[in-house]
Design an enzyme around this catalytic site. Structure first.
Site, PDB file in Angstrom:
ATOM      1  N   GLU A  79       0.856  -1.072   0.054  1.00 15.64           N
ATOM      2  CA  GLU A  79       0.210   0.089  -0.105  1.00 15.64           C
ATOM      3  C   GLU A  79       0.754   1.258   0.139  1.00 15.64           C
ATOM      4  O   GLU A  79       0.760   2.220   0.894  1.00 15.64           O
ATOM      5  CB  GLU A  79      -1.079   0.015   1.250  1.00 15.64           C
ATOM      6  CG  GLU A  79      -1.954  -1.046   1.042  1.00 15.64           C
ATOM      7  CD  GLU A  79      -3.078  -1.075   2.213  1.00 15.64           C
ATOM      8  OE1 GLU A  79      -2.925  -0.262   2.995  1.00 15.64           O
ATOM      9  OE2 GLU A  79      -4.032  -1.891   2.136  1.00 15.64           O
ATOM     10  N   GLU A  83      -5.360  -8.555  -0.147  1.00 15.49           N
ATOM     11  CA  GLU A  83      -6.258  -8.251   0.995  1.00 15.49           C
ATOM     12  C   GLU A  83      -7.622  -8.011   0.815  1.00 15.49           C
ATOM     13  O   GLU A  83      -7.939  -7.210  -0.201  1.00 15.49           O
ATOM     14  CB  GLU A  83      -5.678  -6.898   1.599  1.00 15.49           C
ATOM     15  CG  GLU A  83      -4.184  -7.022   2.293  1.00 15.49           C
ATOM     16  CD  GLU A  83      -3.690  -5.880   2.958  1.00 15.49           C
ATOM     17  OE1 GLU A  83      -4.740  -5.178   3.641  1.00 15.49           O
ATOM     18  OE2 GLU A  83      -2.350  -5.693   3.129  1.00 15.49           O
TER      19      GLU A  83
HETATM   20  O1  AHR Z   1      -4.976  -6.019   7.139  1.00 20.27           O
HETATM   21  C1  AHR Z   1      -4.880  -4.750   8.102  1.00 20.27           C
HETATM   22  C2  AHR Z   1      -4.192  -3.625   7.086  1.00 20.27           C
HETATM   23  O2  AHR Z   1      -5.077  -3.302   6.271  1.00 20.27           O
HETATM   24  C3  AHR Z   1      -3.025  -4.092   6.547  1.00 20.27           C
HETATM   25  O3  AHR Z   1      -1.652  -3.918   7.533  1.00 20.27           O
HETATM   26  C4  AHR Z   1      -2.781  -2.832   5.297  1.00 20.27           C
HETATM   27  O4  AHR Z   1      -2.401  -3.433   4.255  1.00 20.27           O
HETATM   28  C5  AHR Z   1      -4.382  -2.538   5.310  1.00 20.27           C
HETATM   29  O5  AHR Z   1      -4.495  -1.252   5.044  1.00 20.27           O
END
Ligand code: AHR
Length: 498
Positions: A172, A291
């Site tokens: 990110e 994610e």
């Molecule tokens: O999964 C929790 C967080 O969410 C992760 O560390 C990040 O990549 C995202 O913002």
């Protein structure tokens, strides 16, 4: 009235990549410590690994496990987490304002992966570190002994290379919350340089470039475009992240979430085609949806500099489980675009399982994930929704009550994954098979209820569980099944060609 959907075995989008059922383990809250690793629990083995957690992870059949972050990776020095535990430094973790003991590091993770029957998907720190550190970690993990970091791995008890195949180039990097976040132009250069060196050391690896952190970002798709234009030759995947929410407490709207998930995938498919055209290239770049989950009820993200704080321990209910099933069905439907996807995360932190020192709780979202990971095999068949009723999904408009995906395995097993978004009406469906026919029902499993907010709890761990259902086969070899209201059904039938 029964809606009829037609399937043809040649009408497909290609093979489902089993890696869409992967997971994500971050040093965050009680995911690592008290989650996968808890030496003083009676439920742990001689390595300190929670046996019950490993058993639950195995049930979800996760081919890859992304590690060690997430936001955590962007201020992490992997060298803190190797060698004798007594010499490892305790550090402040910038991302989650927690204390990181470094008791669990790369070697422990690799060892745990073997036990959990998964493979590492490593992320390197491109926030506060860079190419040379990323290359050193790759050398530590993948190169044969004879060089400094590979020899260190042998010294630490593992002479054989770990052979980690998939690597994420940071996390990110467009997010202002990310340590070392940078504009796309700068990230693209960092990713390119790291990629050249990493693939130079081990040409067999696959690389994931950071896309933007989500559709809500001003940088959405543009960050990805700039990176991809610069790194087209270097990378194999671009990452997408999404966390769904029902903050509005509007179940009808929330249950149409699958339409948004699919839109994100379509956005990326368009971007990949665009950059490929621009480059006059025949290469394909795919989506790593590394994610995804529901996350909005527990936003506790400040660890107050303690060890293993209780952070973002989301409790999942029935409607969340129906949304998770829609994520996986969207990945299956777009098997031509999505090759990797990671449930974020696996234990305690926004996770399908919760633990105490003496116990483990299965949450609602576990069930569709387990069923889909177990039964989705082979080609992803296209489905037409022409006949299916619609409902009013608030601001999302008129949406089909059905969310569905279908796979056909080489042995003729047809698996159907069906979500009925109606909160009141069961949904009778007939699947007409054009060039093949159903010869026997292999199994019908459903998760459903009357209360979208129903959830398992320590007091009532079986409030939600999978129930066996029924399906029938017509004389002409069609399959009939009824999906309960507010329900997910996983149906498997044996088929043969006509
Ligand atoms: O999964 C929790 C967080 O969410 C992760 O560390 C990040 O990549 C995202 O913002």
């Amino acid at each position: 009235m029964t809606a009829t959907l037609t399937l043809h075995s040649d009408f497909h989008v290609g093979d489902v990549d089993p890696r869409i059922f992967s997971g994500f383990l971050e040093h965050l809250g009680r995911a690592v410590y008290e989650g996968v690793y808890e030496p003083d629990s009676p439920l742990s083995d001689e390595n300190g690994f929670r046996r019950d957690v490993i058993d639950a992870i195995k049930r979800m059949k996760m081919p890859l496990m992304r590690y060690p972050g997430g936001n955590f990776v962007s201020a992490y020095d992997w060298k803190d987490g190797i060698g004798p535990k007594s010499l490892r430094p305790s550090r402040p973790d910038f991302a989650w304002k927690s204390k990181e003991s470094n008791e669990f590091g790369t070697d422990e993770f690799m060892h745990w992966c073997e036990h959990a029957e998964t493979s590492p998907m490593m992320a390197v720190n491109l926030g506060t570190k860079g190419t040379i550190d990323a290359a050193a970690l790759l050398e530590y993990c993948n190169l044969p002994t004879g060089t400094y970091w590979a020899d260190k791995r042998a010294e630490n008890g593992h002479p054989e290379p770990y052979g980690a195949k998939v690597w994420c180039l940071g996390n990110e990097m467009d997010g202002p919350w990310q340590a070392g976040h940078v504009p796309a132009e700068e990230y693209a250069r960092r990713a390119h340089q790291a990629a050249i060196m990493m693939k130079g050391l081990d040409p067999t690896i696959e690389l994931v470039a950071c896309g933007s952190s989500g559709r809500m970002m001003a940088t959405y798709l543009n960050y990805d475009r700039v990176t991809l234009e610069y790194c087209w030759k270097d990378v194999d995947y671009v990452s997408a992240h999404r966390y769904s929410n029902n903050s509005k407490d509007d179940t009808a709207w929330y249950l149409a979430e699958g339409t948004e998930i699919e839109r994100v995938i379509e956005d990326y498919a368009g971007l990949f085609d665009y950059v490929r055209g621009l480059k006059r290239s025949t290469k394909r770049v795919y989506l790593s949806f590394d994610e995804w989950n529901v996350w909005y009820k527990n936003m506790e993200m400040d660890g107050k500099w303690s060890n293993a704080p209780h952070l973002i321990e989301e409790v999942y209910n029935l409607e969340d489980a129906l949304v998770c099933a829609q994520y996986l069905s969207a990945f299956i439907r777009r098997a031509d675009v999505v090759k990797i996807a990671c449930l974020a995360q696996i234990v305690n932190v926004i996770a399908p399982i919760l633990t105490t020192k003496n116990g483990l709780l299965i949450q609602s979202i576990f069930y569709p994930i387990e069923l889909m990971a177990t039964h989705a095999r082979g080609k992803s068949l296209r489905l037409s929704f022409a006949d299916v009723p619609t409902y009013k999904a608030g601001l999302r408009g008129e949406v089909s009550v059905l969310d569905a995906s279908a796979t056909l395995a080489e042995d003729g097993t047809l698996a159907l994954f069906l979500v009925n978004r109606s909160q009141t009406d069961a949904l009778p469906l007939t699947f007409q098979l054009e060039d093949f026919k159903a010869t026997g029902v292999l199994g019908v499993d459903s998760l459903s209820g009357t209360d979208p907010k129903a959830a398992n709890s320590w007091e009532n761990p079986n409030e939600l569980s999978v129930e066996k259902g029924r399906a029938s086969i017509t004389e002409s070899g069609s399959v009939c099944v009824t999906v309960p209201a507010l329900g997910f059904t996983c149906l498997r039938v044996k088929t043969e060609t006509r």
